[in-house]
Write a protein that holds these residues in place. Structure first.
Motif, mmCIF file in Angstrom:
data_model
loop_
_atom_site.group_PDB
_atom_site.id
_atom_site.type_symbol
_atom_site.label_atom_id
_atom_site.label_comp_id
_atom_site.label_asym_id
_atom_site.label_seq_id
_atom_site.Cartn_x
_atom_site.Cartn_y
_atom_site.Cartn_z
ATOM 1 N N VAL A 183 67.077 45.148 37.770
ATOM 2 C CA VAL A 183 68.254 45.936 37.400
ATOM 3 C C VAL A 183 68.111 47.373 37.915
ATOM 4 C CG1 VAL A 183 69.595 46.883 35.482
ATOM 5 C CG2 VAL A 183 68.767 44.522 35.378
ATOM 6 N N LEU A 184 66.910 47.929 37.806
ATOM 7 C CA LEU A 184 66.684 49.283 38.297
ATOM 8 C C LEU A 184 66.844 49.357 39.807
ATOM 9 C CD1 LEU A 184 63.625 50.360 36.097
ATOM 10 C CD2 LEU A 184 66.008 51.071 35.844
ATOM 11 N N ALA A 227 69.671 51.623 41.791
ATOM 12 C CA ALA A 227 69.356 52.518 42.910
ATOM 13 C C ALA A 227 70.247 52.223 44.113
ATOM 14 C CB ALA A 227 67.884 52.377 43.287
ATOM 15 N N HIS A 228 70.510 50.939 44.382
ATOM 16 C CA HIS A 228 71.385 50.583 45.507
ATOM 17 C C HIS A 228 72.804 51.089 45.284
ATOM 18 C CE1 HIS A 228 73.227 48.218 48.732
ATOM 19 N NE2 HIS A 228 74.177 47.916 47.847
ATOM 20 N N ALA A 274 82.436 58.299 42.930
ATOM 21 C CA ALA A 274 83.215 58.673 41.752
ATOM 22 C C ALA A 274 82.630 58.079 40.472
ATOM 23 C CB ALA A 274 84.660 58.224 41.914
ATOM 24 N N LYS A 275 81.647 57.180 40.607
ATOM 25 C CA LYS A 275 81.060 56.532 39.435
ATOM 26 C C LYS A 275 79.616 56.987 39.255
ATOM 27 C CE LYS A 275 83.929 52.372 39.393
ATOM 28 N NZ LYS A 275 83.935 50.885 39.381
ATOM 29 N N ASN A 276 79.215 57.122 37.988
ATOM 30 C CA ASN A 276 77.874 57.602 37.664
ATOM 31 C C ASN A 276 76.892 56.435 37.588
ATOM 32 O OD1 ASN A 276 78.764 60.297 37.423
ATOM 33 N ND2 ASN A 276 79.445 59.906 35.324
ATOM 34 N N TYR A 277 76.503 55.930 38.760
ATOM 35 C CA TYR A 277 75.516 54.856 38.767
ATOM 36 C C TYR A 277 74.135 55.381 38.390
ATOM 37 C CZ TYR A 277 79.090 52.163 41.222
ATOM 38 O OH TYR A 277 80.249 51.523 41.554
ATOM 39 N N ASP A 320 69.945 53.462 30.726
ATOM 40 C CA ASP A 320 70.836 54.373 31.447
ATOM 41 C C ASP A 320 70.203 54.881 32.745
ATOM 42 O OD1 ASP A 320 73.275 55.678 31.658
ATOM 43 O OD2 ASP A 320 72.635 57.423 30.512
ATOM 44 N N GLY A 321 68.937 54.546 32.975
ATOM 45 C CA GLY A 321 68.294 54.915 34.225
ATOM 46 C C GLY A 321 67.315 56.064 34.143
#
Length: 466
Positions: free
Chosen positions: A106-107, A111-112, A120-123, A161-162
């Motif tokens: 998932v991490l 990152a990808h 525009a999205k907070n990946y 959340d990373g």
């Protein structure tokens, strides 16, 4: 009145009570109970272990990833995986079934998307450059308020959340350590050697001044000599979460509460309250992590003082009851007395020598209502909010069936497989912790943004001066 309607404490027989009485206990009985609890604890902990005896984090489904972790539509998520065969593809438990991923995978996916996805999205979570980790202490001396549970779930939320997280267990009961599967041999695997090293370094400098004055130095014992060779790297352990590390605790850590005042008496100039923060900073820990969570003991001792003095953010869980509100008020009163006393003691000398005075400061202090029952506690919670104002976090962490079940197991809510619960129960239980984290994250981002702007202004001023 019939005997059936009498209260159960009426008409008890001393002779029958004697028959049911166990023999008197000696100190060996404590050891037997401790061993029984240890065996039970190991048995419960083993239920979350893999074949090699280590804790193992569950898998995450496509549905869960796209709903809770990465803000993408499931169809788009699957399309990205097809277009990028080098990315983790997940595994199905049945032919044609849902795809499941490890959290390490998932991490990698996060990152990808952060590198290649929509800007525009907070990946990737917001984290200013050139600023140290934020230290978050969760504290209250009232037991049963959800202190450790709140601390653990905030850490897990941040990891999902990373963010890269370090957990520091300052409570010798070691509950946080158990949640994260820590196996702590003795006090040398806790924060103790970091505190001892801080004192030993101060004592070395103090002894040099004594020698310069022609006085005899204070002897340095074997404990302090050994501590001089220890760093945070020696006590930080990985957990079954790939982006959560741990400095654990065990019973011997409580010895610090007796040893710290002895050191302070030997060298009155030692700033014991700075020991933890300065040790972490000196070892580069603040650069290695995004967030450091401190779970403190349910008492205002020396370990708690170290945790609170190190913290940038202080969270104080409490229940929405009169007794917990009253106890929390007394806790804040003790905090004021303790830290004001330290400030005054230090500043008498600072004023005499013309030095900068000591002033403790926290980026934010928030009380958090936990285990909330809206049907029973709404009025009390409203009163607490009225009295505490903005120092009380707006979100009230509900008590749900999922929270109760999670408390009966070793796993946290985020470690629970949603297939083991009714979907509605899982969604409701998770939602209250998600909202708790959202409230905390908003506070964190505001603090980081304030620091970021202040740093930019400072750099601009330095450039103008040059």
């Amino acid at each position: 009145m019939s005997s059936d309607s009498l209260p159960p404490y009426f008409n008890l027989s001393p002779d029958l009570a004697l028959e049911d009485l166990t023999p008197p206990e000696g100190t060996d009985g404590f050891a037997e109970v401790a061993e029984a609890c240890r065996a039970g604890r190991d048995d419960l902990a083993s239920r979350g272990l893999s074949e090699d005896g280590s804790r193992k984090l569950r898998l995450f489904s496509t549905w869960e990833i796209t709903k809770y972790i990465l803000p993408v539509a499931p169809a788009h998520f699957r399309r990205v995986l097809r277009q990028n065969p080098d990315l983790p593809q997940g595994a199905s438990e049945t032919e044609g079934g849902a795809k499941w991923f490890t959290f390490e995978e998932v991490l990698r996916l996060r990152a990808h998307f952060a590198a290649e996805g929509s800007k525009a999205k907070n990946y990737a979570p917001y984290r200013p450059k050139d600023l140290p980790a934020k230290i978050v202490a969760v504290a209250n001396f009232k037991g049963g308020v959800g202190k450790t549970s709140t601390c653990a779930h905030l850490a897990m939320s941040a990891a999902l959340d990373g963010y890269k997280v370090l957990m520091v267990d300052l409570d010798s009961q070691g509950s946080m350590t158990s949640i994260f599967g820590g196996q702590i041999e003795d006090e040398w695997s806790t924060v103790f050697p970091l505190l001892a090293r801080h004192y030993a370094q101060h004592l070395q400098a103090d002894n040099q001044r004594r020698v310069d004055r022609g006085e005899a130095p204070v002897p340095m014992d074997d404990t302090l000599t050994e501590a001089l060779g220890k760093t945070a790297r020696d006590v930080i352990r990985p957990t079954h979460w790939p982006n959560i590390d741990l400095i654990g605790a065990q019973l011997n850590l409580y010895w610090s509460e007796f040893q710290i005042p002895v050191w302070r008496m030997q060298s009155r100039g030692w700033k014991l309250w700075d020991a933890l923060s300065e040790a972490l900073e000196a070892d580069g820990v603040l650069d290695d992590y995004d967030l450091i969570f401190l779970d403190t003991p349910p008492a205002l001792g020396y370990l708690t003082i170290n945790g609170l003095a190190a913290a940038d953010i202080l969270l104080v869980p409490l229940g929405a009851s009169f007794l917990e509100f009253d106890s929390t008020g007394r806790f804040f009163d003790m905090l004021h007395s303790t830290f004001a006393s330290i400030e005054e003691g230090e500043n008498i000398a600072a004023r005499a020598l013309g030095r900068e005075e000591l002033a403790f400061e926290w980026d934010a202090v928030r009380a958090v209502i936990t285990r909330y029952d809206g049907a029973q506690q709404a009025e009390m919670a409203g009163l607490i909010q009225a009295y505490m104002g903005r120092r009380l976090a707006p979100h009230r962490q509900d008590f749900t069936a999922l929270i109760g079940q999670a408390g009966e197991s070793v796993n946290g809510i985020y470690e629970a497989d949603y297939r083991d619960f009714n979907r509605e129960t899982y969604a409701r239980g998770r939602a209250t912790f998600d909202q708790t984290y959202a409230s905390f994250k908003e506070l964190l981002l505001g603090i980081w943004r304030r620091d970021e702007l202040a740093l930019a202004q400072e750099n601009k001023g330095m450039e103008a001066a040059q």
